[in-house]
Design a protein around this motif. Structure first.
Motif, PDB file in Angstrom:
ATOM      1  N   PRO A  21       0.796  -1.393  -0.065  1.00  0.00           N
ATOM      2  CA  PRO A  21       0.043  -0.032  -0.020  1.00  0.00           C
ATOM      3  C   PRO A  21       0.903   1.249  -0.201  1.00  0.00           C
ATOM      4  CG  PRO A  21      -0.834  -1.771   1.749  1.00  0.00           C
ATOM      5  CD  PRO A  21       0.280  -2.059   1.000  1.00  0.00           C
ATOM      6  N   LEU A  22       1.967   1.388   0.694  1.00  0.00           N
ATOM      7  CA  LEU A  22       2.966   2.602   0.646  1.00  0.00           C
ATOM      8  C   LEU A  22       3.406   2.634  -0.495  1.00  0.00           C
ATOM      9  CD1 LEU A  22       4.796   2.222   4.098  1.00  0.00           C
ATOM     10  CD2 LEU A  22       2.795   3.337   3.459  1.00  0.00           C
ATOM     11  N   VAL A  23       3.727   1.542  -1.488  1.00  0.00           N
ATOM     12  CA  VAL A  23       4.512   1.926  -2.859  1.00  0.00           C
ATOM     13  C   VAL A  23       3.130   2.440  -3.720  1.00  0.00           C
ATOM     14  CG1 VAL A  23       4.778   0.819  -4.881  1.00  0.00           C
ATOM     15  CG2 VAL A  23       6.019  -0.068  -2.521  1.00  0.00           C
ATOM     16  N   PRO A  56       4.750  -2.312  -9.456  1.00  0.00           N
ATOM     17  CA  PRO A  56       5.707  -2.652  -8.521  1.00  0.00           C
ATOM     18  C   PRO A  56       4.822  -3.695  -7.499  1.00  0.00           C
ATOM     19  CG  PRO A  56       5.906  -0.227  -8.994  1.00  0.00           C
ATOM     20  CD  PRO A  56       4.731  -0.761  -9.867  1.00  0.00           C
ATOM     21  N   VAL A  57       3.647  -3.267  -7.205  1.00  0.00           N
ATOM     22  CA  VAL A  57       2.811  -4.162  -6.271  1.00  0.00           C
ATOM     23  C   VAL A  57       2.784  -5.814  -6.987  1.00  0.00           C
ATOM     24  CG1 VAL A  57       0.457  -4.632  -5.253  1.00  0.00           C
ATOM     25  CG2 VAL A  57       1.611  -2.340  -5.350  1.00  0.00           C
ATOM     26  N   LEU A  58       2.392  -5.592  -8.150  1.00  0.00           N
ATOM     27  CA  LEU A  58       2.337  -7.221  -8.854  1.00  0.00           C
ATOM     28  C   LEU A  58       3.645  -7.874  -8.749  1.00  0.00           C
ATOM     29  CD1 LEU A  58       0.798  -8.902 -10.709  1.00  0.00           C
ATOM     30  CD2 LEU A  58       1.760  -7.577 -12.632  1.00  0.00           C
ATOM     31  N   PHE A  59       4.971  -7.017  -8.881  1.00  0.00           N
ATOM     32  CA  PHE A  59       5.978  -7.536  -8.893  1.00  0.00           C
ATOM     33  C   PHE A  59       6.277  -8.378  -7.451  1.00  0.00           C
ATOM     34  CE2 PHE A  59      10.706  -7.027  -7.861  1.00  0.00           C
ATOM     35  CZ  PHE A  59      11.105  -8.056  -8.853  1.00  0.00           C
ATOM     36  N   VAL A  60       5.769  -7.633  -6.253  1.00  0.00           N
ATOM     37  CA  VAL A  60       5.992  -8.137  -5.045  1.00  0.00           C
ATOM     38  C   VAL A  60       5.197  -9.305  -4.766  1.00  0.00           C
ATOM     39  CG1 VAL A  60       5.720  -7.836  -2.611  1.00  0.00           C
ATOM     40  CG2 VAL A  60       6.654  -5.938  -4.238  1.00  0.00           C
ATOM     41  N   VAL A  61       3.886  -9.234  -5.378  1.00  0.00           N
ATOM     42  CA  VAL A  61       2.802 -10.268  -5.240  1.00  0.00           C
ATOM     43  C   VAL A  61       3.166 -11.518  -5.954  1.00  0.00           C
ATOM     44  CG1 VAL A  61       0.484 -11.029  -5.694  1.00  0.00           C
ATOM     45  CG2 VAL A  61       0.945  -8.596  -4.782  1.00  0.00           C
ATOM     46  N   LEU A  62       3.774 -11.250  -7.145  1.00  0.00           N
ATOM     47  CA  LEU A  62       4.066 -12.505  -7.806  1.00  0.00           C
ATOM     48  C   LEU A  62       5.478 -13.252  -7.089  1.00  0.00           C
ATOM     49  CD1 LEU A  62       3.845 -11.312 -11.734  1.00  0.00           C
ATOM     50  CD2 LEU A  62       2.282 -13.106 -10.452  1.00  0.00           C
ATOM     51  N   ALA A  63       6.155 -12.305  -6.794  1.00  0.00           N
ATOM     52  CA  ALA A  63       7.574 -12.852  -6.060  1.00  0.00           C
ATOM     53  C   ALA A  63       7.079 -13.921  -4.909  1.00  0.00           C
ATOM     54  CB  ALA A  63       8.348 -11.733  -5.560  1.00  0.00           C
ATOM     55  N   ARG A 119       9.629  -5.868 -15.274  1.00  0.00           N
ATOM     56  CA  ARG A 119      10.026  -4.933 -15.236  1.00  0.00           C
ATOM     57  C   ARG A 119       9.572  -3.743 -14.366  1.00  0.00           C
ATOM     58  NH1 ARG A 119      13.539  -5.229 -19.377  1.00  0.00           N
ATOM     59  NH2 ARG A 119      13.163  -6.650 -21.070  1.00  0.00           N
ATOM     60  N   PRO A 120       9.834  -4.160 -13.097  1.00  0.00           N
ATOM     61  CA  PRO A 120       8.787  -3.165 -12.106  1.00  0.00           C
ATOM     62  C   PRO A 120       8.909  -1.945 -12.036  1.00  0.00           C
ATOM     63  CG  PRO A 120      10.596  -4.455 -10.864  1.00  0.00           C
ATOM     64  CD  PRO A 120      10.484  -4.960 -12.354  1.00  0.00           C
ATOM     65  N   ASN A 121      10.283  -1.368 -12.441  1.00  0.00           N
ATOM     66  CA  ASN A 121      10.561   0.032 -12.491  1.00  0.00           C
ATOM     67  C   ASN A 121      10.684   0.746 -13.872  1.00  0.00           C
ATOM     68  OD1 ASN A 121      11.184  -0.211  -9.671  1.00  0.00           O
ATOM     69  ND2 ASN A 121      13.154  -0.935 -10.096  1.00  0.00           N
TER      70      ASN A 121
END
Length: 496
Positions: free
Chosen positions: A336-338, A347-354, A464-466
């Motif tokens: 949520p902070l991101v 970026p949230v998708l990147f963390v969730v998939l990780a 490519r989160p960034n």
């Protein structure tokens, strides 16, 4: 001239009409709660018998069905203090980041009032909780009013009023209905689980409606006194803030090529699983007499021989940083902070998939390799999964590496290096604690590194989160303005 005056009076007239209706509703909820409070406090016979009969009926209906109890527990947790405090806290921080200090102050005041009213009224009434034939769960403290019913009504209602303007008009009524159903279900679970009477839940709802109505009315009066329009409550507290409080702008595709990305991730997942399976089988069953075999034998014994009470307790706490609850908690704070700062879903998708990828790879490889735990006393006892790879370590590597990748590219502040350091320190600390406790071999640690390195690299290449940073996206508050967040609430209090 008369027409102009009439036009000027319309907003005031509409506000007065809505205010009278709203005040009547709030007063009705308050009076209803007061009457119910007196009936409970003085043990009115008909209510007493109706409450106990309902408690017995629900207990006979629910207690024999364990799957139903599990579902009810999951729903009731959504109204518990940990979840509600997390939701409100994240919302407040996000609003401050978006410079919506008035809405943040509203959430703080409304939430704090709910927290104060619940224990104080329970102590005043002193009603004991239901006693049923087959206890299903336990809850501390007194019974009236229901804290879950009160807290869920206040917290979810306040969040709805704040964030309603961020929704498209066609989604607002469904959102209101969803929140209403959720609050209703949370209250019903408290009765079904045998920890509250029906009147406890009704009292919580009535008190929640009264308190939420009072705070919303006060906020609307504050707007009117400052010359701002006061829209219908169905449009939220501050409709003009809708764009600012949206989690992220509408994107046609979170990923540029979603279909090919899904295919690449599936193929990559299979390749990573194959690498884990091959390495796991080698170190588990085909490395006898090698350096890896000696390492897996001697290191657990070395740790077991040096155990002390202090180190054992320290290892228990450090090991907890890698368990499911800690990983989930950190993820639910970071994501949520991101969104609040950078307004992007990728970026949230990147963390969730990780995290989902790590979990599925860990479970699949642990199931097929089925490696026994080290032949030393296992301080955590029997575990449902096998030794290779370490799920604690792999989850820690994936989470903190993903966070470091996102933060490092998105800020020039010195504290970005803290995320890089944590991406090293946290996995090493969790790995040391897991091996100290006799739960993993050193090569299980290596397997976790292999899992994390391959999966995070694959996600970085595909997701490519960034990418938005390269396209010029800036945070909602610039790096040299971070100190301004501390002044937001004070500014709101000084506004005239």
């Amino acid at each position: 001239m008369t027409a102009v005056k009439e036009t000027a009076r319309r907003p005031l007239g509409h506000f007065a009409e809505r205010s009278v209706a709203g005040l009547l509703a709030v007063a009705g909820a308050g009076v209803g709660f007061g009457v119910l409070l007196m009936l409970v406090r003085f043990h009115w016979g008909p209510l007493y018998h109706a409450d106990h009969e309902a408690a017995e009926w629900f207990n006979q209906l629910v207690a024999p069905h364990h799957p139903l109890v599990t579902v009810l527990q999951a729903i009731t947790d959504l109204g518990g203090r940990p979840v509600l405090i997390w939701l409100v806290t994240i919302a407040v921080i996000s609003l401050l980041i978006r410079r919506q200090s008035r809405l943040a102050a509203y959430l703080i005041v409304t939430g704090a009032g709910g927290l104060i009213l619940d224990p104080s009224l329970k102590a005043l009434v002193g009603r004991l909780r239901p006693v049923v034939d087959v206890p299903i769960t336990h809850a501390p403290g007194n019974s009236f009013p229901s804290g879950h019913a009160l807290g869920s009504f206040v917290a979810y209602g306040a969040l709805l009023l704040v964030f309603l303007p961020a929704l498209a008009p066609r989604w607002r009524r469904p959102a209101i209905a969803i929140v209403g159903v959720l609050v209703l279900l949370i209250g019903l679970t408290r009765i079904a689980l045998g920890v509250h009477f029906v009147s406890d839940v009704l009292g919580g709802w009535l008190l929640g409606a009264a308190w939420l109505g009072v705070t919303a009315y006060a906020f609307r009066l504050w707007r009117r006194e400052r010359g701002r329009p006061v829209p219908p409550i169905s449009e939220g507290l501050e409709p003009e803030a809708g764009q600012e409080i949206k989690p992220a702008p509408a994107e046609e595709h979170v990923l540029e090529h979603p279909r090919s990305a899904v295919a690449e991730l599936l193929v990559g997942w299979v390749i990573v699983f194959g690498a884990l399976y091959g390495f796991g089988m080698v170190v588990s069953y085909h490395a006898k007499g090698t350096f890896l075999d000696a390492l897996d034998t001697e290191v657990p014994q070395w740790f077991a021989a040096r155990r002390t009470d202090q180190l054992t307790e320290l290892s228990w706490w450090w090991s907890k940083f890698g368990d499911t609850h800690a990983i989930l908690l950190v993820s639910l704070v970071f994501c949520p902070l991101v969104l609040a700062v950078w307004k992007r879903w990728r970026p949230v998708l990147f963390v969730v998939l990780a995290m989902f990828g790590e979990l599925s790879l860990f479970l699949a490889s642990a199931r097929v390799v089925e490696r026994p735990r080290p032949p030393v006393p296992n301080l955590d006892g029997h575990m449902p999964t096998s030794s290779f790879p370490s799920g604690h370590i792999a989850a820690t590597i994936c989470l903190w590496s993903a966070m470091a990748i996102i933060v490092f590219a998105r800020t020039d502040r010195w504290w970005r290096w803290l995320f890089v350091a944590m991406a090293v320190i946290m996995p090493v600390g969790v790995a040391t604690s897991r091996m100290y406790r006799g739960m993993h071999h050193p090569t299980d640690f290596m397997g976790a590194i292999l899992l994390g390195a391959l999966w995070i690299s694959l996600l970085y290449w595909v997701v490519r989160p960034n990418a938005d940073v390269q396209q010029g996206n800036k945070p909602a508050i610039e790096s040299d303005q971070v100190h301004e967040l501390d002044d937001e609430l004070a500014k709101a209090g000084r506004e005239e």
